[in-house]
Design a protein around this motif. Structure first.
Motif, PDB file in Angstrom:
ATOM      1  N   LEU A  61     -18.587  15.122   0.814  1.00 12.76           N
ATOM      2  CA  LEU A  61     -19.442  16.293   1.310  1.00 12.76           C
ATOM      3  C   LEU A  61     -20.873  15.377   1.409  1.00 12.76           C
ATOM      4  N   SER A  62     -21.236  14.421   0.574  1.00 14.40           N
ATOM      5  CA  SER A  62     -22.496  13.732   0.754  1.00 14.40           C
ATOM      6  C   SER A  62     -22.318  13.076   2.290  1.00 14.40           C
ATOM      7  N   ASN A  63     -21.258  12.422   2.457  1.00  7.72           N
ATOM      8  CA  ASN A  63     -21.195  11.770   3.716  1.00  7.72           C
ATOM      9  C   ASN A  63     -21.181  12.625   5.072  1.00  7.72           C
ATOM     10  N   ILE A  64     -20.518  13.746   4.697  1.00  6.40           N
ATOM     11  CA  ILE A  64     -20.579  14.851   5.837  1.00  6.40           C
ATOM     12  C   ILE A  64     -22.222  15.037   6.157  1.00  6.40           C
ATOM     13  N   GLY A  65     -23.026  15.268   4.893  1.00  8.79           N
ATOM     14  CA  GLY A  65     -24.479  15.680   5.112  1.00  8.79           C
ATOM     15  C   GLY A  65     -25.156  14.448   5.970  1.00  8.79           C
ATOM     16  N   ILE A  66     -24.588  13.087   5.697  1.00  8.40           N
ATOM     17  CA  ILE A  66     -25.184  11.860   6.316  1.00  8.40           C
ATOM     18  C   ILE A  66     -24.925  11.977   7.939  1.00  8.40           C
ATOM     19  N   VAL A  67     -23.880  12.430   8.114  1.00 10.25           N
ATOM     20  CA  VAL A  67     -23.533  12.885   9.507  1.00 10.25           C
ATOM     21  C   VAL A  67     -24.367  13.909  10.119  1.00 10.25           C
ATOM     22  N   TYR A  68     -24.522  14.906   9.510  1.00 12.47           N
ATOM     23  CA  TYR A  68     -25.398  16.049  10.144  1.00 12.47           C
ATOM     24  C   TYR A  68     -27.028  15.357   9.941  1.00 12.47           C
ATOM     25  N   HIS A  69     -27.352  14.513   8.962  1.00 10.89           N
ATOM     26  CA  HIS A  69     -28.414  14.153   9.027  1.00 10.89           C
ATOM     27  C   HIS A  69     -28.788  13.205  10.553  1.00 10.89           C
ATOM     28  N   SER A  70     -27.628  12.470  10.721  1.00 13.63           N
ATOM     29  CA  SER A  70     -27.789  11.399  11.883  1.00 13.63           C
ATOM     30  C   SER A  70     -27.925  12.293  13.260  1.00 13.63           C
ATOM     31  N   LEU A  71     -27.384  13.717  12.991  1.00 12.29           N
ATOM     32  CA  LEU A  71     -27.431  14.478  14.440  1.00 12.29           C
ATOM     33  C   LEU A  71     -28.794  15.272  14.560  1.00 12.29           C
ATOM     34  N   GLY A  72     -29.777  15.083  13.393  1.00 15.71           N
ATOM     35  CA  GLY A  72     -30.688  15.877  13.154  1.00 15.71           C
ATOM     36  C   GLY A  72     -30.495  17.394  12.920  1.00 15.71           C
ATOM     37  N   ARG A  73     -29.377  17.576  12.229  1.00 20.10           N
ATOM     38  CA  ARG A  73     -29.123  18.939  12.025  1.00 20.10           C
ATOM     39  C   ARG A  73     -29.472  19.061  10.411  1.00 20.10           C
ATOM     40  N   TYR A  74     -30.722  19.148  10.234  1.00 23.45           N
ATOM     41  CA  TYR A  74     -31.134  18.932   8.725  1.00 23.45           C
ATOM     42  C   TYR A  74     -30.920  19.971   7.880  1.00 23.45           C
ATOM     43  N   ASP A  75     -30.672  21.379   8.190  1.00 28.51           N
ATOM     44  CA  ASP A  75     -30.318  22.292   7.351  1.00 28.51           C
ATOM     45  C   ASP A  75     -28.974  22.328   6.936  1.00 28.51           C
ATOM     46  N   GLU A  76     -28.293  22.023   8.024  1.00 36.30           N
ATOM     47  CA  GLU A  76     -26.523  21.670   7.501  1.00 36.30           C
ATOM     48  C   GLU A  76     -26.460  20.391   6.867  1.00 36.30           C
ATOM     49  N   ALA A  77     -27.369  19.396   6.963  1.00 36.62           N
ATOM     50  CA  ALA A  77     -27.227  18.165   6.155  1.00 36.62           C
ATOM     51  C   ALA A  77     -27.809  18.609   4.534  1.00 36.62           C
ATOM     52  N   LEU A  78     -28.700  19.394   4.326  1.00 37.01           N
ATOM     53  CA  LEU A  78     -29.162  19.662   3.082  1.00 37.01           C
ATOM     54  C   LEU A  78     -27.962  20.464   2.309  1.00 37.01           C
ATOM     55  N   GLU A  79     -27.382  21.396   3.216  1.00 40.58           N
ATOM     56  CA  GLU A  79     -26.422  22.538   2.537  1.00 40.58           C
ATOM     57  C   GLU A  79     -25.219  21.562   2.076  1.00 40.58           C
ATOM     58  N   TYR A  80     -24.739  20.529   2.754  1.00 40.09           N
ATOM     59  CA  TYR A  80     -23.867  19.613   2.332  1.00 40.09           C
ATOM     60  C   TYR A  80     -24.252  18.719   1.114  1.00 40.09           C
ATOM     61  N   ASN A  81     -25.446  18.437   1.077  1.00 39.19           N
ATOM     62  CA  ASN A  81     -26.153  17.692  -0.126  1.00 39.19           C
ATOM     63  C   ASN A  81     -26.117  18.759  -1.182  1.00 39.19           C
ATOM     64  N   ALA A  82     -26.469  19.676  -1.249  1.00 41.14           N
ATOM     65  CA  ALA A  82     -26.416  20.857  -2.347  1.00 41.14           C
ATOM     66  C   ALA A  82     -25.027  20.854  -3.133  1.00 41.14           C
TER      67      ALA A  82
END
Length: 291
Positions: free
Chosen positions: A197-218
């Protein structure tokens, strides 16, 4: 005495040194290998890497005299590779893991050989050789499927996702991460699920989709904290802090990064420790606090 101590699941390091001295004098090399490996693993769990490596050397020496100690020696080589990887000595890690893989295969322990190959893939990625890492993880995935080794298949699947993300193939990365989560959930491996799940957050972070990244981090943090994966929690907190930094949410960034730093220091995780320090420094730079 040694067998009873192992069965009791108490720490073995106190008695190990005395037993090893006696066993080495008596040239009981198989006993030396068993005791030294158990002590090395205990030291590793408590982040005493130098002591662990000292015990690993004694396993290697025992294996020189006693062929039956080969399985223990393969495990010692694997541990040596893990420690080198944590310390950033990637070439040394690959060499140790290759030796471990050979040892595991020679003794018929093909599942542990797959574990060694998976870890080699990660080491290759750390030196930027992503194509070789991807090929290596794919070999591990194929073998794990043939062996029916579900945990090895989950690890390889997640590693392939990581490599695709490094190579900028984000769609493929997400596909493999979703597959990895499904496999890990099927065997109740919460730690692996949290890490993915953290890795998925990294992908969304790379794409600039910060809200989704933070959701997966949570989601990752909830699972990591519930299963006691302190290294995973530290890494996710640092990733979360980096996202806050890019959003110019500096107070939240420092809070998250400081938590990640504190955990990484307490468990001796060098990679997260360095990442946290660099990220905290970047926040201060952006705020104009150059001292």
């Amino acid at each position: 005495i040694w067998d009873r101590l192992l069965e009791s699941k108490h720490r073995t390091t106190t008695l190990a040194t005395k037993l090893l001295t006696h066993a080495e004098k008596c040239e009981e090399w198989l006993a030396v290998a068993e005791v030294a490996l158990a002590a090395a693993l205990e030291f590793w769990k408590t982040f005493n890497e130098e002591e662990a490596l000292g015990m690993v050397s004694r396993v290697h020496r025992a294996a020189e005299f006693e062929p039956a100690a080969a399985p223990k020696n393969a495990e010692a080589q694997f541990l040596e590779g893990r420690i080198a990887l944590i310390r950033g000595r990637y070439t040394a890690a690959i060499n140790s893991l290759q030796t471990a893989e050979t040892g595991f295969r020679t003794t018929g322990n093909f599942r542990r050989a797959i574990d060694a190959v998976n870890l080699m893939a990660w080491a290759l990625s750390r030196i930027g050789n992503y194509d070789a890492a991807l090929a290596t993880a794919t070999l591990a995935l194929d073998e794990a499927a043939k062996e029916g080794y579900v945990k090895g298949r989950a690890s390889a699947t997640n590693l392939i996702g990581v490599m695709h993300n490094f190579l900028g193939r984000h769609t493929e990365a997400l596909e493999y991460f979703e597959k990895g989560i499904a496999i890990s959930e099927s065997i109740g491996d919460g730690e692996a699920v949290g890490g993915t799940l953290s890795n998925i957050g990294i992908v969304y972070h790379s794409l600039g989709r910060y809200d989704e990244a933070l959701e997966y981090n949570a989601k990752s943090l909830v699972i990591g904290q519930s299963v006691g994966d302190r290294a995973g929690v530290a890494g996710t907190l640092i990733n979360k802090g980096m996202i806050f930094t890019e959003q110019a949410r500096y107070t939240e960034a420092l809070a998250s990064l400081s938590q990640g730093l504190e955990i990484s220091e307490s468990i001796g995780h060098r990679q997260w420790h360095v990442n946290a320090l660099l990220a905290i420094g970047d926040v201060h730079r952006l705020e104009g606090r150059f001292t």
